[in-house]
Design a protein around this motif. Structure first.
Motif, PDB file in Angstrom:
ATOM      1  N   LEU A 105     -51.769  12.821 -23.783  1.00 29.02           N
ATOM      2  CA  LEU A 105     -50.419  12.309 -24.038  1.00 29.02           C
ATOM      3  C   LEU A 105     -50.504  10.977 -24.770  1.00 29.02           C
ATOM      4  CD1 LEU A 105     -47.443  12.328 -21.586  1.00 29.02           C
ATOM      5  CD2 LEU A 105     -47.936  10.322 -22.944  1.00 29.02           C
ATOM      6  N   ALA A 106     -51.364  10.097 -24.291  1.00 23.36           N
ATOM      7  CA  ALA A 106     -51.519   8.779 -24.930  1.00 23.36           C
ATOM      8  C   ALA A 106     -52.030   8.916 -26.361  1.00 23.36           C
ATOM      9  CB  ALA A 106     -52.457   7.904 -24.102  1.00 23.36           C
ATOM     10  N   ALA A 107     -52.860   9.915 -26.625  1.00 24.74           N
ATOM     11  CA  ALA A 107     -53.390  10.113 -27.979  1.00 24.74           C
ATOM     12  C   ALA A 107     -52.284  10.501 -28.959  1.00 24.74           C
ATOM     13  CB  ALA A 107     -54.477  11.185 -27.973  1.00 24.74           C
ATOM     14  N   GLY A 108     -51.222  11.113 -28.481  1.00 29.24           N
ATOM     15  CA  GLY A 108     -50.112  11.494 -29.357  1.00 29.24           C
ATOM     16  C   GLY A 108     -49.153  10.359 -29.659  1.00 29.24           C
ATOM     17  N   LEU A 109     -49.203   9.298 -28.856  1.00 31.54           N
ATOM     18  CA  LEU A 109     -48.244   8.200 -29.028  1.00 31.54           C
ATOM     19  C   LEU A 109     -48.369   7.445 -30.353  1.00 31.54           C
ATOM     20  CD1 LEU A 109     -48.128   6.713 -25.411  1.00 31.54           C
ATOM     21  CD2 LEU A 109     -46.288   7.900 -26.626  1.00 31.54           C
ATOM     22  N   PRO A 110     -49.577   7.042 -30.788  1.00 36.39           N
ATOM     23  CA  PRO A 110     -49.638   6.224 -32.019  1.00 36.39           C
ATOM     24  C   PRO A 110     -49.012   6.898 -33.232  1.00 36.39           C
ATOM     25  CG  PRO A 110     -51.707   6.065 -30.844  1.00 36.39           C
ATOM     26  CD  PRO A 110     -50.892   7.136 -30.150  1.00 36.39           C
ATOM     27  N   ILE A 111     -49.378   8.136 -33.520  1.00 36.47           N
ATOM     28  CA  ILE A 111     -48.806   8.770 -34.712  1.00 36.47           C
ATOM     29  C   ILE A 111     -47.337   9.119 -34.489  1.00 36.47           C
ATOM     30  CG2 ILE A 111     -49.547  11.134 -34.156  1.00 36.47           C
ATOM     31  CD1 ILE A 111     -49.098   9.429 -37.632  1.00 36.47           C
ATOM     32  N   GLY A 112     -46.970   9.449 -33.248  1.00 36.60           N
ATOM     33  CA  GLY A 112     -45.567   9.746 -32.990  1.00 36.60           C
ATOM     34  C   GLY A 112     -44.673   8.542 -33.259  1.00 36.60           C
TER      35      GLY A 112
END
Length: 163
Positions: free
Chosen positions: A97-104
């Motif tokens: 989940l945290a890995a999706g945050l930057p690009i999101g």
């Protein structure tokens, strides 16, 4: 209690990370391409011959959505949603989940602001079509931050081991 168990499931959390990456970056691209497209439409009504040049400027903010889709696909693959790999634990799900945050998040903001920069570039091309390269450069500089968001998401994704 069953609800809390379901939302702390590793696959659920990974799906949430993939959704954040794809949805927010996609919304930023949709807004950005809309801003640039609206500006371009006004110019094309006056000079249809500039369509090709202006289309390039409208397409630029669309890359954030693509970056979000790539990260979402990778997260879903690693979580076993696509391809049937090992199922992540709750901790690994939170990591995905945290890995999706930057690009999101960066994709959302940069998509909108790249659309605004591209719309300004449309104004340049309307008056001086030979300056398309400069107009593209102004909009492309905003792309740097989308690429950094993609890189951070990708590096975080690669640091997560499942199974």
């Amino acid at each position: 209690m069953e609800f809390l168990s379901a939302i702390s499931d590793g696959q659920f959390l990974a799906i949430a990370g993939a959704a954040i990456a794809a949805l927010f970056a996609g919304m930023g691209s949709a807004k950005g391409t809309s801003i640039a497209g609206q500006a371009a439409a006004g110019v094309v009504t006056e000079d249809p011959g500039k369509f090709g040049q202006l289309l390039v400027l409208q397409l630029l903010p669309g890359t954030q959505g693509l970056y979000g889709f790539i990260i979402a696909f990778l997260i879903l693959s690693k979580a076993g949603i696509i391809g049937g790999a090992a199922v992540p634990t709750a901790a690994q799900g939170f990591q995905l989940l945290a890995a999706g945050l930057p690009i999101g998040l960066v994709g959302y903001v940069s998509g909108i602001y790249q659309g605004k920069a591209a719309a300004a570039g449309v104004g340049i091309v309307a008056k001086k079509p030979e300056e398309l390269g400069k107009a593209i450069t102004f909009a492309a500089i905003v792309e740097t931050y989308a690429l950094l968001g993609l890189l951070v998401s990708f590096l975080a994704y690669n640091g997560i081991t499942i199974g």
